[in-house]
Scaffold this motif. Structure first.
Motif, PDB file in Angstrom:
ATOM      1  N   ARG A 164     -10.419 -14.023 -64.581  1.00 50.26           N
ATOM      2  CA  ARG A 164     -11.599 -14.320 -63.779  1.00 50.26           C
ATOM      3  C   ARG A 164     -11.380 -15.556 -62.919  1.00 50.26           C
ATOM      4  O   ARG A 164     -10.728 -16.513 -63.353  1.00 50.26           O
ATOM      5  CB  ARG A 164     -12.796 -14.580 -64.698  1.00 50.26           C
ATOM      6  CG  ARG A 164     -13.288 -13.374 -65.449  1.00 50.26           C
ATOM      7  CD  ARG A 164     -14.478 -13.762 -66.322  1.00 50.26           C
ATOM      8  NE  ARG A 164     -14.979 -12.620 -67.079  1.00 50.26           N
ATOM      9  CZ  ARG A 164     -16.000 -12.693 -67.927  1.00 50.26           C
ATOM     10  NH1 ARG A 164     -16.621 -13.854 -68.125  1.00 50.26           N
ATOM     11  NH2 ARG A 164     -16.400 -11.619 -68.573  1.00 50.26           N
ATOM     12  N   ARG A 204     -12.885 -19.008 -61.015  1.00 56.47           N
ATOM     13  CA  ARG A 204     -13.716 -20.072 -61.563  1.00 56.47           C
ATOM     14  C   ARG A 204     -15.197 -19.751 -61.413  1.00 56.47           C
ATOM     15  O   ARG A 204     -15.607 -19.022 -60.516  1.00 56.47           O
ATOM     16  CB  ARG A 204     -13.394 -21.396 -60.874  1.00 56.47           C
ATOM     17  CG  ARG A 204     -12.003 -21.911 -61.199  1.00 56.47           C
ATOM     18  CD  ARG A 204     -11.654 -23.155 -60.433  1.00 56.47           C
ATOM     19  NE  ARG A 204     -12.581 -24.247 -60.727  1.00 56.47           N
ATOM     20  CZ  ARG A 204     -12.467 -25.467 -60.224  1.00 56.47           C
ATOM     21  NH1 ARG A 204     -11.462 -25.751 -59.405  1.00 56.47           N
ATOM     22  NH2 ARG A 204     -13.341 -26.413 -60.533  1.00 56.47           N
ATOM     23  N   GLU A 205     -16.005 -20.313 -62.309  1.00 60.51           N
ATOM     24  CA  GLU A 205     -17.453 -20.102 -62.275  1.00 60.51           C
ATOM     25  C   GLU A 205     -18.027 -20.621 -60.950  1.00 60.51           C
ATOM     26  O   GLU A 205     -17.529 -21.612 -60.384  1.00 60.51           O
ATOM     27  CB  GLU A 205     -18.110 -20.832 -63.445  1.00 60.51           C
ATOM     28  CG  GLU A 205     -19.491 -20.360 -63.784  1.00 60.51           C
ATOM     29  CD  GLU A 205     -19.506 -19.048 -64.548  1.00 60.51           C
ATOM     30  OE1 GLU A 205     -20.598 -18.496 -64.743  1.00 60.51           O
ATOM     31  OE2 GLU A 205     -18.428 -18.562 -64.945  1.00 60.51           O
ATOM     32  N   TYR A 206     -19.053 -19.950 -60.471  1.00 57.86           N
ATOM     33  CA  TYR A 206     -19.698 -20.337 -59.220  1.00 57.86           C
ATOM     34  C   TYR A 206     -20.245 -21.763 -59.295  1.00 57.86           C
ATOM     35  O   TYR A 206     -20.544 -22.288 -60.377  1.00 57.86           O
ATOM     36  CB  TYR A 206     -20.839 -19.365 -58.885  1.00 57.86           C
ATOM     37  CG  TYR A 206     -22.102 -19.648 -59.665  1.00 57.86           C
ATOM     38  CD1 TYR A 206     -23.117 -20.447 -59.127  1.00 57.86           C
ATOM     39  CD2 TYR A 206     -22.288 -19.152 -60.952  1.00 57.86           C
ATOM     40  CE1 TYR A 206     -24.272 -20.724 -59.841  1.00 57.86           C
ATOM     41  CE2 TYR A 206     -23.436 -19.424 -61.667  1.00 57.86           C
ATOM     42  CZ  TYR A 206     -24.421 -20.207 -61.120  1.00 57.86           C
ATOM     43  OH  TYR A 206     -25.559 -20.498 -61.825  1.00 57.86           O
ATOM     44  N   GLY A 240     -22.122 -11.720 -65.366  1.00 53.32           N
ATOM     45  CA  GLY A 240     -21.156 -12.176 -64.368  1.00 53.32           C
ATOM     46  C   GLY A 240     -20.509 -11.049 -63.590  1.00 53.32           C
ATOM     47  O   GLY A 240     -20.290  -9.946 -64.109  1.00 53.32           O
ATOM     48  N   SER A 287     -15.521 -16.574 -56.667  1.00 55.04           N
ATOM     49  CA  SER A 287     -16.093 -17.140 -57.887  1.00 55.04           C
ATOM     50  C   SER A 287     -16.485 -16.025 -58.853  1.00 55.04           C
ATOM     51  O   SER A 287     -16.406 -14.836 -58.534  1.00 55.04           O
ATOM     52  CB  SER A 287     -17.342 -17.971 -57.554  1.00 55.04           C
ATOM     53  OG  SER A 287     -17.104 -18.935 -56.567  1.00 55.04           O
ATOM     54  N   TRP A 288     -16.925 -16.452 -60.033  1.00 58.49           N
ATOM     55  CA  TRP A 288     -17.507 -15.538 -61.019  1.00 58.49           C
ATOM     56  C   TRP A 288     -18.956 -15.972 -61.220  1.00 58.49           C
ATOM     57  O   TRP A 288     -19.221 -17.148 -61.472  1.00 58.49           O
ATOM     58  CB  TRP A 288     -16.736 -15.620 -62.328  1.00 58.49           C
ATOM     59  CG  TRP A 288     -17.153 -14.591 -63.330  1.00 58.49           C
ATOM     60  CD1 TRP A 288     -17.989 -14.759 -64.393  1.00 58.49           C
ATOM     61  CD2 TRP A 288     -16.730 -13.227 -63.382  1.00 58.49           C
ATOM     62  NE1 TRP A 288     -18.131 -13.590 -65.100  1.00 58.49           N
ATOM     63  CE2 TRP A 288     -17.367 -12.626 -64.503  1.00 58.49           C
ATOM     64  CE3 TRP A 288     -15.891 -12.447 -62.584  1.00 58.49           C
ATOM     65  CZ2 TRP A 288     -17.174 -11.290 -64.840  1.00 58.49           C
ATOM     66  CZ3 TRP A 288     -15.711 -11.111 -62.925  1.00 58.49           C
ATOM     67  CH2 TRP A 288     -16.341 -10.542 -64.038  1.00 58.49           C
ATOM     68  N   GLY A 289     -19.889 -15.047 -61.078  1.00 55.67           N
ATOM     69  CA  GLY A 289     -21.287 -15.439 -61.196  1.00 55.67           C
ATOM     70  C   GLY A 289     -22.215 -14.269 -60.980  1.00 55.67           C
ATOM     71  O   GLY A 289     -21.805 -13.104 -61.045  1.00 55.67           O
TER      72      GLY A 289
END
Length: 316
Positions: free
Chosen positions: A144, A146-148, A184, A220-222
């Motif tokens: 994945r 990085r997180e948003y 996500g 991003s991942w979100g």
């Protein structure tokens, strides 16, 4: 900086690009590409051994604080996307820390097509955009991204002059709350008409198709709603406030799955819309450069106010 200077590639970067060409190839032309906000973009015409040419695109970040992160994200996305059905450039080379180039840079293939920001044929393009975003959200990478991240806060929002103060106060209160839970998804994070290339056959607008999705530096991942909200806001500012909700509807019609709760959907749409308030001038400049000269800062602020007001007035 004149057009010749803008197109020129700096010496170290030129040498780096040359090392990543095929044997016998040379750079025979450069052209500055317009429309970006944070990066210098250039099309490089490459002379091939057989006497033909091909094009590459060079992205360079000058003085950008998070250049390494952005180019690393884009390189990761461009490595992932081949074979997925999402039309994106192929990665040629990346120098995210400016080890070889004057500034952090990424070299990629050039895609056919062009951005289309006018009103003609908009209904067809909105449906295509929605289907394309659903396809992006369907990706399940082994690793994945990085997180948003969202930077706008209740204290950074800039209420436009003459805006509906009550509606904006209510909108700002929405983003004071914690972000709602979400499932996500793989996000482009800047999916909007300026980052999508179209082929529009002359006289056959119904045959329009997407040829590429570019600018993957914010991958991003979100929550899927965040990408939907971002494209909705862009469409509302480019074409009128009604097109924001219309895109959200088109996304669902195409099989996209937003948050089930209306309040959660509102949170992401309001959050994205308020983010535009912080620098409308910067956002609208590329649109004017692309020919939408009527989209002055004031005109875009008025559309943003109408869109935010509409979001807050919409029934649950």
């Amino acid at each position: 900086m004149d057009r010749h200077e803008a197109a020129a590639v700096r010496p170290l970067t030129l040498a780096w690009v040359s090392r990543h060409l095929e044997a016998g190839e040379t750079i025979v032309g450069t052209e500055a590409l317009h429309g970006g906000i944070t990066a210098e973009m250039r099309r490089l015409t490459i002379g091939t051994r057989d006497g033909g040419t091909r094009d590459l695109v060079l992205r360079t970040f000058v003085g950008m604080e998070h250049a390494e992160d952005g180019l690393t994200r884009e390189a990761g996305a461009l490595t992932l996307l081949p074979g997925t059905g999402v039309p994106a450039p192929a990665l040629v080379a990346v120098d995210p820390t400016a080890t070889h180039c004057e500034y952090p840079s990424l070299l990629m293939t050039h895609l056919p097509g062009r951005t289309v920001l006018g009103d003609e044929g908009l209904r067809t393009r909105v449906a295509l955009l929605a289907r394309q975003l659903v396809a992006i959200h369907a990706l399940r990478p082994a690793e994945r991204p990085r997180e948003y991240v969202t930077l706008t806060t209740a204290d950074t929002v800039v209420t436009p002059k003459g805006a509906d103060a009550a509606a904006w106060a209510a909108a700002i209160d929405v983003i004071r709350k914690p972000a709602p839970p979400y499932e996500g998804r793989f996000l482009h994070r800047d999916f909007q008409p300026g980052n999508v290339l179209f082929d529009v056959p002359p006289g056959r607008p119904a045959d329009t198709r997407i040829t590429g999705v570019v600018d993957w530096v914010q991958t991003s991942w979100g929550p899927a709603d965040l990408d939907v909200a971002h494209c909705s806001t862009n469409l509302a500012l480019l074409h009128g406030p009604a097109w924001g909700p219309r895109f959200a509807e088109a996304y669902e019609e195409a099989g996209g799955v937003p948050a089930a709760d209306a309040g959660e959907r509102l949170y992401w749409r309001v959050r994205d819309a308020l983010a535009f308030s912080e620098d409308v001038r910067l956002v609208s400049r590329p649109w004017r450069e692309a020919g939408r000269t009527e989209l002055t800062t004031q005109a875009v602020e008025e559309r943003l106010d109408a869109y935010v007001t509409g979001l807050m007035d919409a029934p649950d």
